[in-house]
Design an enzyme around this catalytic site. Structure first.
Site, short mmCIF file in Angstrom:
data_model
loop_
_atom_site.label_atom_id
_atom_site.label_comp_id
_atom_site.label_asym_id
_atom_site.label_seq_id
_atom_site.Cartn_x
_atom_site.Cartn_y
_atom_site.Cartn_z
N GLU A 1 10.35 15.66 15.36
CA GLU A 1 10.75 15.54 13.96
C GLU A 1 9.99 16.59 13.14
O GLU A 1 8.77 16.57 13.07
CB GLU A 1 10.39 14.13 13.47
CG GLU A 1 10.87 13.86 12.08
CD GLU A 1 10.52 12.45 11.62
OE1 GLU A 1 9.38 12.02 11.82
OE2 GLU A 1 11.40 11.79 11.06
N CYS B 1 13.79 10.43 7.10
CA CYS B 1 13.83 9.95 8.49
C CYS B 1 15.25 10.01 9.05
O CYS B 1 15.43 10.07 10.25
CB CYS B 1 13.29 8.54 8.55
SG CYS B 1 14.06 7.45 7.37
N LYS C 1 0.84 -1.20 0.00
CA LYS C 1 0.00 0.00 0.00
C LYS C 1 0.87 1.24 0.00
O LYS C 1 1.51 1.57 1.00
CB LYS C 1 -0.91 0.04 1.24
CG LYS C 1 -1.97 1.13 1.07
CD LYS C 1 -2.54 1.61 2.37
CE LYS C 1 -1.87 2.82 2.94
NZ LYS C 1 -1.85 4.04 2.11
N GLU D 1 9.67 1.04 10.79
CA GLU D 1 10.71 2.05 10.51
C GLU D 1 10.03 3.40 10.72
O GLU D 1 9.18 3.80 9.92
CB GLU D 1 11.22 1.93 9.07
CG GLU D 1 11.93 0.63 8.75
CD GLU D 1 13.31 0.53 9.37
OE1 GLU D 1 13.72 1.44 10.11
OE2 GLU D 1 13.99 -0.47 9.10
P1 NAD Z 1 2.24 8.22 8.09
O1 NAD Z 1 2.49 7.44 9.33
O2 NAD Z 1 1.22 9.28 8.14
O3 NAD Z 1 1.80 7.26 6.89
C1 NAD Z 1 2.60 6.20 6.45
C2 NAD Z 1 1.74 5.17 5.76
O4 NAD Z 1 0.85 4.60 6.72
C3 NAD Z 1 0.86 5.73 4.63
O5 NAD Z 1 0.79 4.79 3.59
C4 NAD Z 1 -0.51 5.84 5.31
O6 NAD Z 1 -1.59 5.76 4.41
C5 NAD Z 1 -0.49 4.65 6.25
N1 NAD Z 1 -1.39 4.76 7.41
C6 NAD Z 1 -1.81 5.88 8.03
N2 NAD Z 1 -2.63 5.57 9.04
C7 NAD Z 1 -2.74 4.22 9.06
C8 NAD Z 1 -3.44 3.30 9.89
N3 NAD Z 1 -4.23 3.71 10.88
N4 NAD Z 1 -3.29 1.99 9.66
C9 NAD Z 1 -2.50 1.55 8.65
N5 NAD Z 1 -1.82 2.37 7.83
C10 NAD Z 1 -1.94 3.70 8.04
O7 NAD Z 1 3.67 8.76 7.66
P2 NAD Z 1 4.04 9.74 6.47
O8 NAD Z 1 3.61 11.11 6.86
O9 NAD Z 1 3.55 9.17 5.17
O10 NAD Z 1 5.64 9.64 6.44
C11 NAD Z 1 6.46 10.41 7.24
C12 NAD Z 1 6.97 9.64 8.43
O11 NAD Z 1 7.63 8.45 8.00
C13 NAD Z 1 8.03 10.39 9.22
O12 NAD Z 1 7.79 10.29 10.59
C14 NAD Z 1 9.33 9.68 8.87
O13 NAD Z 1 10.35 9.79 9.80
C15 NAD Z 1 8.86 8.29 8.71
N6 NAD Z 1 9.84 7.52 7.92
C16 NAD Z 1 10.64 6.61 8.55
C17 NAD Z 1 11.60 5.90 7.83
C18 NAD Z 1 12.51 4.88 8.49
O14 NAD Z 1 13.06 4.07 7.77
N7 NAD Z 1 12.68 4.90 9.80
C19 NAD Z 1 11.74 6.13 6.47
C20 NAD Z 1 10.91 7.07 5.88
C21 NAD Z 1 9.95 7.75 6.61
#
Ligand code: NAD
Length: 455
Positions: free
Chosen positions: A357, A265, A156, A231
């Protein structure tokens, strides 16, 4: 039937690229059913053949690097140089894990009265939930080792950035990866993401995203003892000692935090500088930030593009206390979600700028007096994902690396990611590791079989 459509927008010019289906819970159920049925067939594909299919998939991605890169520039506002690297990373990750298919060996363990053997068996259907900041690489870090292990995958992508994932799936089908083995389903986290997490036929969730959603997923997954790899966020430190090559540390520091407009991240969003080198570093860093080319990501020489959305730009701006700004870089005006690289000083470690962050091109610079203070400032965070240490003293570099609670550190470098080395976080930055030689294992169960030779 999809429950609606959502617009995919080019963040550089705010134009609608196209509309993509917001799939329903019922459709997600169907997709999981197909993945579940396909699992019994995919796991039995002979290892050499599965490896060859993954290599063919890698080659096909390799033949479409430019197309994928241009799609990502349009959809995510990544610079062309970065987007080419990201598409190339998908190819390399697939090739790397193609090599692991025929090496998924168990053990023969000495025991009394018989023979003991372990088997690595694929876990089943894997749900991969991806954020918008690095749509291509992050997806592949999950799907390549999962497919190699013999799992089937439901991927997804994030609502804002689904286009490259959809194209990558087509590239897989073109070379013979069966449709039901690798499916991409677009939709919201609340509908499709939740359906993946709650369906007990999905045996593992690989989630990359915010710590808040990660915690929610871990809690939901616990009800089924579903495996998770998480992650999550980061607030990494870039530590510069006075004995470092200050020119190199300062010249590379903008890329360590402003790459991908800080939506990374691993962004080193807290620069810690030894006090006696603080002024010199700041002068050099200021020159480097002002030289950063923030412009149309389609230009070959663009070094930083826009933020992903208007909403996200508001969130980034809400962190910035103008009275603490030391200097800023440039950014285009007009259409697009642009935000200039912004450097702040005099930020108290209790301030949310130091703790939370921001996920944008915003960095704090803080002076420290001693090695131990540098370590404790770096560790003064809920997160522990990455970080850098700049020094010419090897012993100090190792001591500090050992002292920092973080999964990925680099010395005299800001690079965090290589497909051949493990990647993941301490503390609230995550759970488990991706990439590296052992990633395939995290898509396997270990089965132990004892054979009595005494009867
Ligand atoms: P997010 O948590 O809002 O969304 C990530 C994904 O989760 C999206 O596909 C979203 O549709 C899905 N999602 C949202 N709510 C959900 C739920 N209740 N159940 C299941 N899936 C759900 O994050 P974002 O804003 O897309 O990305 C930014 C974040 O990602 C930052 O905090 C960043 O640090 C983190 N990130 C971490 C890494 C790592 O490897 N540690 C890498 C990249 C990004």
């Amino acid at each position: 039937m999809p429950i609606g459509m959502f617009e995919v927008i080019n963040p550089s010019n705010e134009q609608v690229l196209r509309e993509v289906a917001a799939h329903s819970e019922a459709e997600t159920f169907e997709v999981i059913t197909r993945a579940s049925d396909a699992f019994s067939r995919w796991r039995k594909v002979a290892p050499g053949q599965r490896a060859n299919l993954l290599r063919a998939f890698a080659d096909n991605v390799g033949r479409h690097i430019e197309e994928l890169a241009l799609l990502e520039v349009a959809n995510s506002g990544h610079t062309l140089t970065n987007a080419r690297w990201e598409a190339g990373n998908v190819r390399d990750v697939l090739n790397y894990y193609a090599g692991s298919v025929e090496r998924l060996t168990g053990k023969q363990i000495p025991v009394a009265n018989g023979i003991d053997i372990t088997f690595k068996e694929p876990i089943g259907v894997v749900g991969i939930i991806v954020p918008w900041n690095f749509p291509m690489p992050i997806a592949s870090w999950g799907f390549a080792p999962a497919l190699a292990a013999g799992c089937t995958v439901v991927l997804k992508p994030a609502e804002a950035t689904p286009l490259t994932a959809m194209r990558i799936a087509e590239l897989a089908y073109e070379v013979g990866i069966p449709h039901d083995v690798f499916q991409v389903i677009t939709g919201s986290g609340r509908v499709v993401g939740e359906a993946l997490v709650h369906d007990d036929r999905v045996r593992k969730i690989v989630f990359t995203g915010s710590t808040e959603v990660g915690i929610h997923i871990q809690r939901a997954a616990a009800k089924q003892v579903k495996r998770v790899t998480l992650e999550l966020g980061g607030k990494s430190a870039n530590i510069v000692f006075k004995d470092a090559d200050l020119e190199k540390a300062a010249a590379s520091a903008p890329y360590a935090v402003f790459d991908n407009a800080g939506q990374d991240c691993c962004a080193r969003s807290r620069i810690l500088v030894e006090k006696s080198a603080y002024d010199d570093f700041l002068n050099l860093f200021s020159d480097a930030v002002k030289k950063l080319r923030v412009k149309d990501p389609l230009s070959e020489d663009s070094e930083m593009g826009p933020l992903i959305s208007a909403f996200h730009r508001e969130s980034v701006a809400s962190f910035v206390d103008e009275s603490l700004v030391l200097f800023k870089g440039s950014a285009p005006t007009g259409k697009g979600f642009w935000y200039p690289p912004t450097v702040l000083g005099g930020v108290n470690p209790g301030h949310r700028l130091f703790r939370d962050e921001v996920f944008g091109p915003v960095v704090t610079v803080t002076a420290f007096e001693s090695e131990s203070e540098a370590i404790s400032l770096a560790n003064d965070s809920d997160y522990g994902l990455s970080g850098s240490i700049w020094t010419s003293n090897l012993g100090k570099a190792i001591r500090v690396a050992q002292g920092i609670e973080s999964g990925n550190l680099s010395v005299n470098s800001n690079s965090s990611v290589r497909y051949s080395t493990p990647f993941g976080g301490y503390k609230r930055s995550g759970l488990g590791r991706e990439l590296g030689p052992d990633a395939t294992d995290s898509f396997c169960e270990i089965k132990n079989v004892f054979i009595n030779t005494e009867i």
